[in-house]
Design an enzyme around this catalytic site. Structure first.
Site, mmCIF file in Angstrom:
data_model
loop_
_atom_site.group_PDB
_atom_site.id
_atom_site.type_symbol
_atom_site.label_atom_id
_atom_site.label_comp_id
_atom_site.label_asym_id
_atom_site.label_seq_id
_atom_site.Cartn_x
_atom_site.Cartn_y
_atom_site.Cartn_z
ATOM 1 N N PHE A 118 11.317 -32.776 -29.948
ATOM 2 C CA PHE A 118 10.772 -31.557 -30.525
ATOM 3 C C PHE A 118 11.735 -30.443 -30.068
ATOM 4 C CE2 PHE A 118 6.983 -32.604 -33.061
ATOM 5 C CZ PHE A 118 7.208 -33.970 -33.061
ATOM 6 N N ASN A 119 11.319 -29.357 -29.485
ATOM 7 C CA ASN A 119 12.304 -28.290 -29.211
ATOM 8 C C ASN A 119 12.857 -28.377 -27.796
ATOM 9 O OD1 ASN A 119 10.778 -27.455 -31.630
ATOM 10 N ND2 ASN A 119 12.115 -25.680 -31.484
ATOM 11 N N ASN A 133 29.178 -37.085 -40.830
ATOM 12 C CA ASN A 133 29.193 -36.966 -39.377
ATOM 13 C C ASN A 133 28.043 -37.739 -38.721
ATOM 14 O OD1 ASN A 133 30.685 -35.308 -37.240
ATOM 15 N ND2 ASN A 133 28.535 -35.192 -36.684
ATOM 16 N N TYR A 152 19.872 -32.549 -42.651
ATOM 17 C CA TYR A 152 19.928 -32.879 -41.219
ATOM 18 C C TYR A 152 18.834 -33.900 -40.872
ATOM 19 C CZ TYR A 152 19.034 -32.503 -36.248
ATOM 20 O OH TYR A 152 18.799 -32.812 -34.933
#
Ligand code: UDP
Length: 324
Positions: free
Chosen positions: A168-169, A91, A140
């Protein structure tokens, strides 16, 4: 400018689309709606399709003259990538190659690619710069690093200009309250905290209290999703006069522990968060905090939502009345 936003119906992609439209740009969203939401993008700009479908992409590139492509399509669950690595490499890497080949055939030579802090693996320094070694600890992160390397080769061989942005987040939601974060399953901390408060999800679990951090819980650098969007547009502007493959870390440069995020959620919502302290989640590094210096200096990126409480407030606004 005219943009093709692949994965534009996802969380970060849909905020990108909205940001571009607000700035007066034209956007075509290409999304297979496997994890994205139809309601999160304008219906007239949506083409449903798979980036692994070279024929469909060829038709799209024949119909439109794009100034740049933004590529948000990916599977991004760390644990799932460990149990299903072929799925992740197919993917995230093989399908990206189909997109890159379609771009080359069509003569579209600017790409912004969604990369991730997961390329760093277990960090060796507190503040992570772009030069930090890349040793991902899960498929990942590997898949994203592979694409970064492909982009570097593509710059040499085909003159593709690219910017890989290592998020980052990502957190928060558009202040309009019309789009926000809605994953299924939801694995991210902030939505899980807020959903537990609203009774929309299970009771919150905090994964690990024995990390070598200031309070024993993991520390992360939360960046507002609209600030990620603004960095993408800056990246395209940067490519107008810079050849080659470039990489930038996107973070606020300040880390917050899980307990600190919970405390901020209590301040913002006025409610007490109850949670279970459970074992560590496999694959979580103790601390991930970006140096966003290079993006600030070279792209002129200026995050607007650098306060955690503001990021949480925008997320809370969305979660109290989600449209999808
Ligand atoms: N986390 C948690 N409970 C949750 C979700 C996440 O304690 O329900 C922790 C997780 O272990 C990590 C931090 O919160 O330390 C951020 O996790 P998230 O999944 O939001 O982002 P990641 O850093 O994994 O990309």
């Amino acid at each position: 400018m005219k943009f093709l936003v692949c994965g534009g119906a996802g969380y970060i992609g849909s905020h990108m689309v909205r940001y571009l439209l607000r700035q007066g740009h034209e956007v075509v969203v290409y999304d297979d709606l496997s994890t994205g939401h139809r309601e999160s993008v304008p219906a007239e700009g949506l083409v449903i399709g798979d980036i692994g479908d070279g024929t469909a992409l060829g038709q799209l590139f024949a119909q439109h003259r794009f100034d740049a492509v933004m590529h948000f399509c990916a599977l991004s669950l760390v644990g799932e990538s460990v149990s299903k690595p072929y799925l992740y490499y197919t993917n995230n890497v093989a399908r990206t190659l189909v997109l890159l080949e379609a771009m080359r055939t069509a003569g579209v030579d600017r790409l912004v690619f969604s990369s991730t802090a997961a390329v760093f693996g277990n960090p060796q320094t507190l503040l992570i710069t772009e030069e930090h070694p890349t040793t991902p600890i899960n498929p990942y992160g590997q898949s994203k690093l592979m694409v970064e390397k492909i982009l570097s080769d593509a710059a040499n061989a085909y003159g593709l200009r690219s910017v890989a942005l290592r998020y980052f987040n990502a957190a928060g939601a558009d202040p309009s309250g019309e789009i926000g974060e809605a994953h299924s399953p939801e694995t991210h901390l902030i939505p899980n905290v807020l959903r537990s408060l609203l009774g929309q999800g299970p009771e919150l679990k905090v994964f690990g209290s024995d990390y070598a951090t200031r309070d024993g819980t993991c520390v992360r650098d939360y960046v507002h999703v609209n600030d990620l969007a603004s960095a993408h547009l800056k990246a395209v502007e940067f490519m107008l006069d810079h050849e080659g493959a470039h990489i930038f870390n996107l973070g606020n440069g300040e880390g917050f522990s899980v307990r600190e995020v919970i405390a901020a959620a209590e301040r913002v919502t006025g409610q007490e968060v109850s949670y279970d302290m459970v074992a560590r989640r496999p694959g979580d590094p103790p601390t991930l905090v970006a140096s966003g210096q290079r993006a600030r200096e070279l792209l002129g990126w200026q995050p607007e939502f650098s306060r955690l409480d503001d990021i949480l407030a925008s997320a809370w606004d969305w979660h109290t009345k989600p449209a999808y």
